[in-house]
Enzyme design. Structure first.
Site, PDB file in Angstrom:
ATOM      1  N   ARG A 195       0.873  -1.186   0.000  1.00  0.00           N
ATOM      2  CA  ARG A 195       0.000   0.000   0.000  1.00  0.00           C
ATOM      3  C   ARG A 195       0.901   1.225   0.000  1.00  0.00           C
ATOM      4  O   ARG A 195       1.680   1.416   0.934  1.00  0.00           O
ATOM      5  CB  ARG A 195      -0.922   0.002   1.224  1.00  0.00           C
ATOM      6  N   HIS A 232      -7.238   1.027  -6.451  1.00  0.00           N
ATOM      7  CA  HIS A 232      -7.409   0.123  -5.300  1.00  0.00           C
ATOM      8  C   HIS A 232      -7.999  -1.191  -5.839  1.00  0.00           C
ATOM      9  O   HIS A 232      -9.142  -1.540  -5.553  1.00  0.00           O
ATOM     10  CB  HIS A 232      -8.339   0.772  -4.277  1.00  0.00           C
ATOM     11  N   GLN A 242      -9.678  -3.981  -3.609  1.00  0.00           N
ATOM     12  CA  GLN A 242     -11.017  -3.605  -3.144  1.00  0.00           C
ATOM     13  C   GLN A 242     -12.059  -3.910  -4.218  1.00  0.00           C
ATOM     14  O   GLN A 242     -13.159  -4.379  -3.922  1.00  0.00           O
ATOM     15  CB  GLN A 242     -11.043  -2.111  -2.804  1.00  0.00           C
ATOM     16  N   ASP A 291     -17.219   6.852  -1.676  1.00  0.00           N
ATOM     17  CA  ASP A 291     -16.015   6.687  -0.864  1.00  0.00           C
ATOM     18  C   ASP A 291     -15.724   8.036  -0.218  1.00  0.00           C
ATOM     19  O   ASP A 291     -16.318   9.061  -0.607  1.00  0.00           O
ATOM     20  CB  ASP A 291     -14.840   6.241  -1.759  1.00  0.00           C
ATOM     21  N   CYS A 351     -16.240   1.234   0.452  1.00  0.00           N
ATOM     22  CA  CYS A 351     -15.082   0.399   0.821  1.00  0.00           C
ATOM     23  C   CYS A 351     -14.713   0.544   2.294  1.00  0.00           C
ATOM     24  O   CYS A 351     -14.036  -0.305   2.839  1.00  0.00           O
ATOM     25  CB  CYS A 351     -13.908   0.716  -0.084  1.00  0.00           C
ATOM     26  N   ARG A 371     -13.158  -8.880   1.198  1.00  0.00           N
ATOM     27  CA  ARG A 371     -11.732  -8.596   0.991  1.00  0.00           C
ATOM     28  C   ARG A 371     -10.920  -9.866   1.230  1.00  0.00           C
ATOM     29  O   ARG A 371      -9.994 -10.176   0.496  1.00  0.00           O
ATOM     30  CB  ARG A 371     -11.252  -7.492   1.957  1.00  0.00           C
TER      31      ARG A 371
END
Ligand code: CP
Ligand code: NVA
Length: 313
Positions: A101, A128, A131, A224, A264, A292
């Site tokens: 990340r 991402h 996700q 988001d 998310c 996930r």
């Protein structure tokens, strides 16, 4: 050529479906596959904070018989002290995969170019993709076949989630709409990539500035945070700019009557989404968060199979 997963369109439509099928099988038989038995180690590196990604990779790697090595950049030589390429050359002597990340997508590309073990993007400023595998799995569970469904993402279209929605849904043959203020519309190159993919999958990618136009009749509504990690200094200005894009019950009512809501997480209730929506009956956020685990296990199993050098140790 080592297969990595740095952005959503690193997978073809068939490969994306294969991983989602595998995720369904793995979810139904959680401890049935041990490709990391040994245990082999997977490095999971964080330049930014995380709850879901950290836990789901750590648990998933353990489920697969492996050992997760969680590294914070602050306590490592990465982050200006050593290049991603040099770090990768060291890690590949000891680990079977690298999950990272970070901020710049280019760092992930340098890491991937420097190693023969698979590199997985666990969130960058631009994408991402892990996700999105979980989100697509969740959508499949609630809606069935992905191709042909209409999904609307609202908010920061230039964020990792906005851009991953464009690419991943185009790969899946979905009709993806992104609604954002003009100055936060997705990067033109990403839109062009999504258009080109959608032309081959029967999907479409369309940008909107009007949230109501974008949500009309949608099967899936997604948002988001308006303030992604690294953008905290811009919070006041972003909150002022994005106000009209909040997912309210009024906006949700213009989607299909059986529409589902995804986020998310982490969420800022009262900003990008009203509490009545995210905590209401159309919300599937807890399934999404759990997925996930299953989706990333499937991704790791798939990458380890595609990169047999890793399996040989
Ligand atoms: N959705 C997500 O990636 O959450 P974390 O930041 O907690 O990992
Ligand atoms: N767009 C958000 C996602 C968090 C999981 C961020 O980058 O902070």
């Amino acid at each position: 050529m080592t297969r990595h997963f740095l952005r959503d369109d690193d997978l073809t439509t068939a490969e994306q479906a294969e991983i989602l099928d595998l995720a369904v099988a793995i979810k139904a038989d959680r401890w049935g596959r041990k490709p990391l038995a040994g245990p082999q180690t997977v490095a999971v590196i964080f330049d930014k904070s995380s709850t879901r990604t950290r836990v789901s990779f750590a648990v998933g790697i353990a489920d697969l018989g492996g050992s997760p090595l969680i590294i914070s950049t602050a306590n490592s030589q990465l982050g200006g002290k050593e290049t991603p390429a040099d770090t990768a050359r060291v890690l590949e002597r000891m680990v079977s995969a690298i999950v990272w990340r970070t901020y710049a997508q280019s760092g992930l590309e340098q890491m991937a170019a420097g190693t023969t073990v698979p590199v997985v993007n666990a969130l960058s400023d631009d994408f991402h993709p892990c996700q999105l595998l979980a989100d697509l799995l969740t959508i499949r569970e609630h809606k069935g076949e992905l191709a042909g469904l209409t999904v609307t993402f609202l908010g920061d279209g230039r964020s990792n989630m906005g851009q991953s929605y464009l690419l991943a849904c185009a790969v899946a043959g979905m009709h993806v709409r992104v609604a954002s203020p003009e100055e936060y519309s997705p990067d033109a190159a990403v839109v062009s990539d999504a258009d080109a993919i959608a032309a081959t999958t029967g999907g479409s990618a369309t940008l909107y500035t009007d949230p109501f136009e974008a949500v009309a009749g949608a099967d899936i509504v997604v948002t988001d945070t308006w303030v992604s990690m690294g953008k905290e200094d811009e919070k006041a200005q972003r909150v002022a700019t994005f106000g009209a894009y909040q997912v309210t019950t009024e906006l949700m009512a213009t989607a299909a009557s059986d529409a589902i809501f995804l986020h998310c997480l982490p969420a800022d209730r009262g900003y990008e989404v009203a509490a009545e929506v995210i905590d209401g009956p159309q919300s599937v956020i807890w399934d999404e968060a759990e997925n996930r685990l299953h989706a990333q296990k499937a991704l790791l199993v798939w990458l380890l199979e595609k990169n047999p050098r890793t399996l040989a140790g």
